[in-house]
Design a protein around this motif. Structure first.
Motif, PDB file in Angstrom:
ATOM      1  N   GLN A   1      -5.465   6.765  -1.318  1.00 51.55           N
ATOM      2  CA  GLN A   1      -4.997   5.555  -0.643  1.00 51.55           C
ATOM      3  C   GLN A   1      -4.999   4.419  -1.652  1.00 51.55           C
ATOM      4  O   GLN A   1      -6.034   4.134  -2.262  1.00 51.55           O
ATOM      5  CB  GLN A   1      -5.905   5.218   0.539  1.00 51.55           C
ATOM      6  N   MET A   2      -3.864   3.794  -1.823  1.00 54.00           N
ATOM      7  CA  MET A   2      -3.723   2.732  -2.819  1.00 54.00           C
ATOM      8  C   MET A   2      -3.348   1.432  -2.107  1.00 54.00           C
ATOM      9  O   MET A   2      -2.289   1.354  -1.483  1.00 54.00           O
ATOM     10  CB  MET A   2      -2.653   3.108  -3.845  1.00 54.00           C
ATOM     11  N   ASN A   3      -4.230   0.458  -2.176  1.00 53.24           N
ATOM     12  CA  ASN A   3      -4.013  -0.833  -1.546  1.00 53.24           C
ATOM     13  C   ASN A   3      -3.926  -1.928  -2.598  1.00 53.24           C
ATOM     14  O   ASN A   3      -4.309  -1.728  -3.752  1.00 53.24           O
ATOM     15  CB  ASN A   3      -5.158  -1.142  -0.577  1.00 53.24           C
ATOM     16  N   SER A   4      -3.442  -3.076  -2.192  1.00 53.81           N
ATOM     17  CA  SER A   4      -3.327  -4.244  -3.085  1.00 53.81           C
ATOM     18  C   SER A   4      -2.682  -3.844  -4.410  1.00 53.81           C
ATOM     19  O   SER A   4      -3.183  -4.178  -5.493  1.00 53.81           O
ATOM     20  CB  SER A   4      -4.712  -4.851  -3.331  1.00 53.81           C
ATOM     21  N   LEU A   5      -1.581  -3.153  -4.320  1.00 52.59           N
ATOM     22  CA  LEU A   5      -0.930  -2.637  -5.522  1.00 52.59           C
ATOM     23  C   LEU A   5      -0.399  -3.751  -6.402  1.00 52.59           C
ATOM     24  O   LEU A   5       0.047  -4.802  -5.908  1.00 52.59           O
ATOM     25  CB  LEU A   5       0.198  -1.673  -5.125  1.00 52.59           C
TER      26      LEU A   5
ATOM     27  N   SER B   1       0.830  -1.203   0.000  1.00 47.55           N
ATOM     28  CA  SER B   1       0.000   0.000   0.000  1.00 47.55           C
ATOM     29  C   SER B   1       0.865   1.254   0.000  1.00 47.55           C
ATOM     30  O   SER B   1       1.999   1.242   0.515  1.00 47.55           O
ATOM     31  CB  SER B   1      -0.896   0.022   1.241  1.00 47.55           C
TER      32      SER B   1
ATOM     33  N   ARG C   1      -9.716  -1.032  -4.768  1.00 47.61           N
ATOM     34  CA  ARG C   1      -8.333  -1.022  -4.245  1.00 47.61           C
ATOM     35  C   ARG C   1      -7.874   0.382  -3.844  1.00 47.61           C
ATOM     36  O   ARG C   1      -7.079   0.521  -2.915  1.00 47.61           O
ATOM     37  CB  ARG C   1      -7.371  -1.572  -5.298  1.00 47.61           C
ATOM     38  N   PHE C   2      -8.353   1.390  -4.558  1.00 45.85           N
ATOM     39  CA  PHE C   2      -7.945   2.769  -4.292  1.00 45.85           C
ATOM     40  C   PHE C   2      -9.102   3.521  -3.644  1.00 45.85           C
ATOM     41  O   PHE C   2     -10.278   3.235  -3.922  1.00 45.85           O
ATOM     42  CB  PHE C   2      -7.562   3.480  -5.588  1.00 45.85           C
TER      43      PHE C   2
ATOM     44  N   ARG D   1       0.042   5.769   0.288  1.00 40.40           N
ATOM     45  CA  ARG D   1      -0.921   6.857   0.318  1.00 40.40           C
ATOM     46  C   ARG D   1      -0.281   8.089  -0.317  1.00 40.40           C
ATOM     47  O   ARG D   1       0.723   8.598   0.186  1.00 40.40           O
ATOM     48  CB  ARG D   1      -1.382   7.187   1.732  1.00 40.40           C
TER      49      ARG D   1
END
Length: 123
Positions: free
Chosen positions: A82-86, A17, A67-68, A19
């Motif tokens: 917020q960026m997750n599971s990139l 992740s 995801r975002f 941010r």
């Protein structure tokens, strides 16, 4: 001087992740919808997400939905992504930009742009 400044990019492993932050100086983000775009090497700039002036309406590209998450920090004149599971395909330079409400899919509609922050997703 009107300026947008992105920060928070970096190198992250797949599944990780980050941010991103978009801070404004010289004008108030409260009066603009704010969009995030990205551009990978050899590819066109694409819209990633956008948030309305009130923050009640948000938009996401299909490739990042779930995801975002985009949000506003009103007290700080700042917008976050917020960026997750990139994924490796998220690797790009990310830009924030300001447009009069409503949000737009077209980069040419945006009035102010930041200089970009590099996001690299790699193991």
């Amino acid at each position: 001087q009107v300026q947008l400044v992105e920060s928070g990019g970096g190198l992250v492993q797949p599944g990780g992740s980050l941010r991103l932050s978009c801070a404004a100086s010289g004008f108030a983000l409260d009066y603009y919808a704010i969009g995030w775009f990205r551009q990978a090497p050899g590819k066109e700039r694409e819209g990633v997400s956008c948030i309305s002036i009130t923050g009640d309406t948000t938009y996401y590209a299909d490739s990042v939905k779930g995801r975002f998450a985009i949000s506003r920090g009103y007290a700080k004149n700042i917008v976050y992504l917020q960026m997750n599971s990139l994924k490796p395909e998220d690797t790009a330079v990310y830009y924030c930009a300001a447009v009069f409400d409503p949000c737009s899919d077209y980069a040419d509609d945006y009035h102010y742009w930041g200089q970009g922050t590099q996001v690299t997703v790699s193991s």
